[in-house]
Design an enzyme around this catalytic site. Structure first.
Site, PDB file in Angstrom:
ATOM      1  N   GLU A 268      46.814 176.006 -25.178  1.00 38.04           N
ATOM      2  CA  GLU A 268      47.615 176.023 -23.910  1.00 38.04           C
ATOM      3  C   GLU A 268      47.319 174.623 -23.294  1.00 38.04           C
ATOM      4  O   GLU A 268      46.410 174.204 -23.266  1.00 38.04           O
ATOM      5  CB  GLU A 268      46.822 176.953 -22.954  1.00 38.04           C
ATOM      6  CG  GLU A 268      46.770 178.654 -23.571  1.00 38.04           C
ATOM      7  CD  GLU A 268      48.073 179.132 -23.441  1.00 38.04           C
ATOM      8  OE1 GLU A 268      49.018 178.754 -22.947  1.00 38.04           O
ATOM      9  OE2 GLU A 268      48.169 180.245 -23.906  1.00 38.04           O
ATOM     10  N   GLU A 401      53.133 164.022 -17.739  1.00 35.20           N
ATOM     11  CA  GLU A 401      52.625 164.603 -16.859  1.00 35.20           C
ATOM     12  C   GLU A 401      51.466 163.925 -15.823  1.00 35.20           C
ATOM     13  O   GLU A 401      50.733 163.299 -16.591  1.00 35.20           O
ATOM     14  CB  GLU A 401      51.620 165.784 -17.637  1.00 35.20           C
ATOM     15  CG  GLU A 401      50.971 166.663 -16.930  1.00 35.20           C
ATOM     16  CD  GLU A 401      50.052 167.698 -17.622  1.00 35.20           C
ATOM     17  OE1 GLU A 401      49.114 167.216 -18.565  1.00 35.20           O
ATOM     18  OE2 GLU A 401      50.140 168.727 -17.574  1.00 35.20           O
TER      19      GLU A 401
HETATM   20  P1  NAD Z   1      41.492 167.213 -21.901  1.00 36.23           P
HETATM   21  O1  NAD Z   1      42.361 167.849 -23.148  1.00 36.23           O
HETATM   22  O2  NAD Z   1      41.102 166.237 -21.627  1.00 36.23           O
HETATM   23  O3  NAD Z   1      40.137 168.240 -21.916  1.00 36.23           O
HETATM   24  C1  NAD Z   1      40.127 169.632 -22.274  1.00 36.23           C
HETATM   25  C2  NAD Z   1      38.819 169.820 -23.077  1.00 36.23           C
HETATM   26  O4  NAD Z   1      38.916 169.413 -24.300  1.00 36.23           O
HETATM   27  C3  NAD Z   1      37.597 169.405 -22.412  1.00 36.23           C
HETATM   28  O5  NAD Z   1      36.611 170.540 -22.599  1.00 36.23           O
HETATM   29  C4  NAD Z   1      37.234 168.379 -23.360  1.00 36.23           C
HETATM   30  O6  NAD Z   1      35.744 168.039 -23.105  1.00 36.23           O
HETATM   31  C5  NAD Z   1      37.747 168.742 -24.598  1.00 36.23           C
HETATM   32  N1  NAD Z   1      37.939 167.295 -25.323  1.00 36.23           N
HETATM   33  C6  NAD Z   1      38.390 166.188 -24.927  1.00 36.23           C
HETATM   34  N2  NAD Z   1      38.666 165.420 -26.071  1.00 36.23           N
HETATM   35  C7  NAD Z   1      38.337 166.282 -27.010  1.00 36.23           C
HETATM   36  C8  NAD Z   1      38.125 165.790 -28.588  1.00 36.23           C
HETATM   37  N3  NAD Z   1      38.354 164.411 -28.935  1.00 36.23           N
HETATM   38  N4  NAD Z   1      37.750 166.606 -29.433  1.00 36.23           N
HETATM   39  C9  NAD Z   1      37.529 168.018 -28.841  1.00 36.23           C
HETATM   40  N5  NAD Z   1      37.471 168.288 -27.649  1.00 36.23           N
HETATM   41  C10 NAD Z   1      37.862 167.340 -26.731  1.00 36.23           C
HETATM   42  O7  NAD Z   1      42.074 168.036 -20.708  1.00 36.23           O
HETATM   43  P2  NAD Z   1      41.592 168.136 -19.256  1.00 36.23           P
HETATM   44  O8  NAD Z   1      41.987 166.603 -18.779  1.00 36.23           O
HETATM   45  O9  NAD Z   1      40.377 168.741 -19.027  1.00 36.23           O
HETATM   46  O10 NAD Z   1      42.746 169.076 -18.256  1.00 36.23           O
HETATM   47  C11 NAD Z   1      43.907 168.594 -18.099  1.00 36.23           C
HETATM   48  C12 NAD Z   1      44.915 169.258 -19.100  1.00 36.23           C
HETATM   49  O11 NAD Z   1      44.901 170.651 -19.292  1.00 36.23           O
HETATM   50  C13 NAD Z   1      46.439 168.983 -18.560  1.00 36.23           C
HETATM   51  O12 NAD Z   1      47.089 168.345 -19.750  1.00 36.23           O
HETATM   52  C14 NAD Z   1      46.941 170.340 -18.275  1.00 36.23           C
HETATM   53  O13 NAD Z   1      48.150 170.424 -18.222  1.00 36.23           O
HETATM   54  C15 NAD Z   1      46.126 171.285 -19.149  1.00 36.23           C
HETATM   55  N6  NAD Z   1      46.108 172.628 -18.752  1.00 36.23           N
HETATM   56  C16 NAD Z   1      46.756 173.606 -19.391  1.00 36.23           C
HETATM   57  C17 NAD Z   1      46.912 174.780 -18.908  1.00 36.23           C
HETATM   58  C18 NAD Z   1      47.608 175.865 -19.646  1.00 36.23           C
HETATM   59  O14 NAD Z   1      47.352 177.178 -19.599  1.00 36.23           O
HETATM   60  N7  NAD Z   1      48.539 175.537 -20.441  1.00 36.23           N
HETATM   61  C19 NAD Z   1      45.772 175.293 -18.065  1.00 36.23           C
HETATM   62  C20 NAD Z   1      45.022 174.108 -17.323  1.00 36.23           C
HETATM   63  C21 NAD Z   1      45.314 173.023 -17.823  1.00 36.23           C
END
Ligand code: NAD
Length: 499
Positions: A268, A401
């Protein structure tokens, strides 16, 4: 009488909280094996809240071993469905009973407003545990149509140990979205909250034990993405991953899976969702509140935010008058004050990212009608709700975004131009349509390539409706609704030949 307490009272609750600082593995609090910790900061004040265990691959492995042991023992995975249901219903009750403390904890950790935290944690989060708990003893298998001397059963089994990797924008709600269906069907979980917001998921683990979840079924490993997150993605004994976060990191998880055990990965991810306002739309309170919520709810840190507001020129002035009036009335400030509409961004770094997009918008020639920078007089990570007019669909602010409180109006002439612009994006999470013409609304809804379309009101749906994205916003997986359990099940055929 207000349903809320005063900011002062919420601060007193904050003063009494014991903040989690350890990982939760196999039913117990534990430090990271390395002894490493990371700083946890309140983004609204910059104050240090404490430190939290920085888990890495060693800790993830410990958590997976515990989750595997209990999965194979069957204490949860093969428990009677009504037993799983009872535990999940009890967990829902415990979340409700502790909602105020959880909400204050989450508000401190994330900068989200206490109003939003209370709404999510006292209503939505328990609803998820209750709804999937109720589903636990109502999910049936199938019998295939076969010849007389054969009985073929199609049964669903829990997939095993699941890795749940979460974002920071709705910390406890996203945990509930994934955990409730995973636990309902009998999986064991290794859950990694975002490093910005680890606290509420850790407290949830404790409540889950109190509700009767066997040790090892839910493990929470706080830590960074490149260490704890990657270790989950690459672990050979994790059977499936469900991830919510950015599109960039979602793509890493596909790589991790292809380079390890080919685990299925539910994704997601991000969005750049449109709201279409046609020339016959009533510019009424519902529309204006929807436009405001779609852009500014949770400070715009919302994957389904409708930042691209595609408005017919015939109604644009009327639309902007009302939207600007409401934007200027929004209160930005102390997240613990129930009068606050917009809290802080999740971190100082994220604030800078949002501000840099606002500067890009100005440099690209969009016209700033409200906001346009950091909030004056507030020391934390605050950004003013910003309204841009005359956004061109090719501008970066219309394509990338931003994940902050930025509403961009793209003026159009007619439904065809509106649809073409709405479709022209790499993402496909959500869209909203405003029109009085139900034929036009359905025509647009069918032609918009995205997972959720809301007509005449901004909504993401609720627990009953599947949520997920087309294109770069998601995989085939869906959270919510009965569809969510498919991420955590696998299908078996049992073929019996009769004599
Ligand atoms: P992110 O992708 O930076 O982080 C999400 C998770 O992934 C965190 O737990 C983070 O520690 C982990 N992560 C980061 N780098 C990683 C790596 N290299 N390997 C493995 N795991 C890693 O996202 P964010 O900044 O926490 O959240 C914002 C994003 O989430 C936005 O793009 C938003 O649109 C999306 N989002 C989507 C939904 C949905 O249902 N589609 C809901 C909420 C947020």
């Amino acid at each position: 009488m207000s349903a809320y307490k005063s900011a002062e009272q919420y601060r007193m609750i904050a003063g009494r909280l014991t903040l989690p600082s350890h990982a939760f593995i196999d039913g117990d609090w534990t430090a990271a094996a390395s002894g490493e910790v990371f700083e946890n900061v309140d983004p609204a004040t910059g104050a240090r809240l404490g430190t939290v265990a920085a888990c890495d691959g060693v800790d993830v492995d410990r958590a997976v071993k515990a989750a595997r042991r209990v999965f194979e023992a069957g204490d949860w995975s093969r428990a009677a469905p009504e037993q799983r249901k009872a535990v999940l219903l009890k967990l829902a009750d415990l979340v409700r009973a502790n909602a105020e403390e959880l909400a204050v904890l989450e508000s401190l950790d994330s900068g989200k407003t206490i109003k939003d935290c209370l709404n999510e944690i006292s209503h939505e989060v328990p609803t998820f545990f209750q709804w999937y708990g109720e589903l636990a003893d109502k999910a049936f298998g199938k019998v295939a149509p076969t010849a007389e001397k054969v009985v073929a059963m199609i049964v669903k089994e829990p997939i095993g140990v699941v890795g749940l990797v979460l974002p920071w924008n709705f910390p406890l709600l996203m945990a509930a979205w994934k955990l409730a269906p995973a636990l309902a069907v009998g999986c064991s979980a290794v859950l990694k909250p975002a490093e910005q917001t680890p606290l509420s998921a850790l407290r949830l683990a404790e409540l889950a034990m109190e509700a009767g979840l066997p040790p090892g079924v839910l493990n929470v490993v706080p830590g960074f993405g490149e260490t704890a997150g990657q270790a989950i993605g690459r672990h050979n004994d994790i059977d499936a991953v469900s991830f919510t976060g950015s599109t960039e990191v979602g793509a890493y998880f596909l790589n991790y899976a292809s380079e390890s055990n080919l685990k299925p990965v539910g994704l997601e991810m991000g969005g750049k969702s449109p709201m279409i306002v046609l020339d016959d739309a009533d510019i009424d309170d519902t529309l204006v509140s929807s436009a405001i919520n779609a852009a500014f709810w949770n400070g715009g840190q919302n994957c389904s935010a409708n930042m691209r507001q595609i408005v017919d020129r015939k109604v644009k002035d009327a639309f902007l008058d009302r939207v600007l009036e409401k934007t200027r009335a929004l209160v930005v400030g102390d997240p613990l004050d129930p009068a606050t509409d917009l809290g802080s961004m999740v971190s100082a770094e994220h604030k800078e990212r949002v501000l840099s997009y606002i500067e890009i918008g100005k440099a690209e020639g969009a016209q700033t009608l409200a906001g346009g920078g950091a909030s004056e007089g507030l020391a934390g990570a605050f950004v003013d709700p910003t309204v841009f007019d005359n956004v061109d669909p090719q501008m970066r602010i219309a394509r990338e975004e931003i994940f902050g409180p930025v509403l961009g109006v793209i003026p159009v002439d007619g439904v065809d131009e509106a649809l073409a612009i709405a479709r022209d994006t790499d993402y496909g999470l959500h869209a909203t349509i405003f029109t009085r013409d139900i034929d036009k609304a359905f025509h647009l809804a069918k032609r918009l390539p995205c997972g959720t379309v809301a007509i005449n009101g901004f909504s993401e749906g609720n627990v009953t409706t599947p949520f997920g994205g087309y294109k770069r916003s998601g995989s085939m997986a869906r959270d919510n609704g009965t569809e969510a359990i498919d991420q955590y099940l696998q299908t078996k055929t049992i073929w019996l030949s009769l004599k």
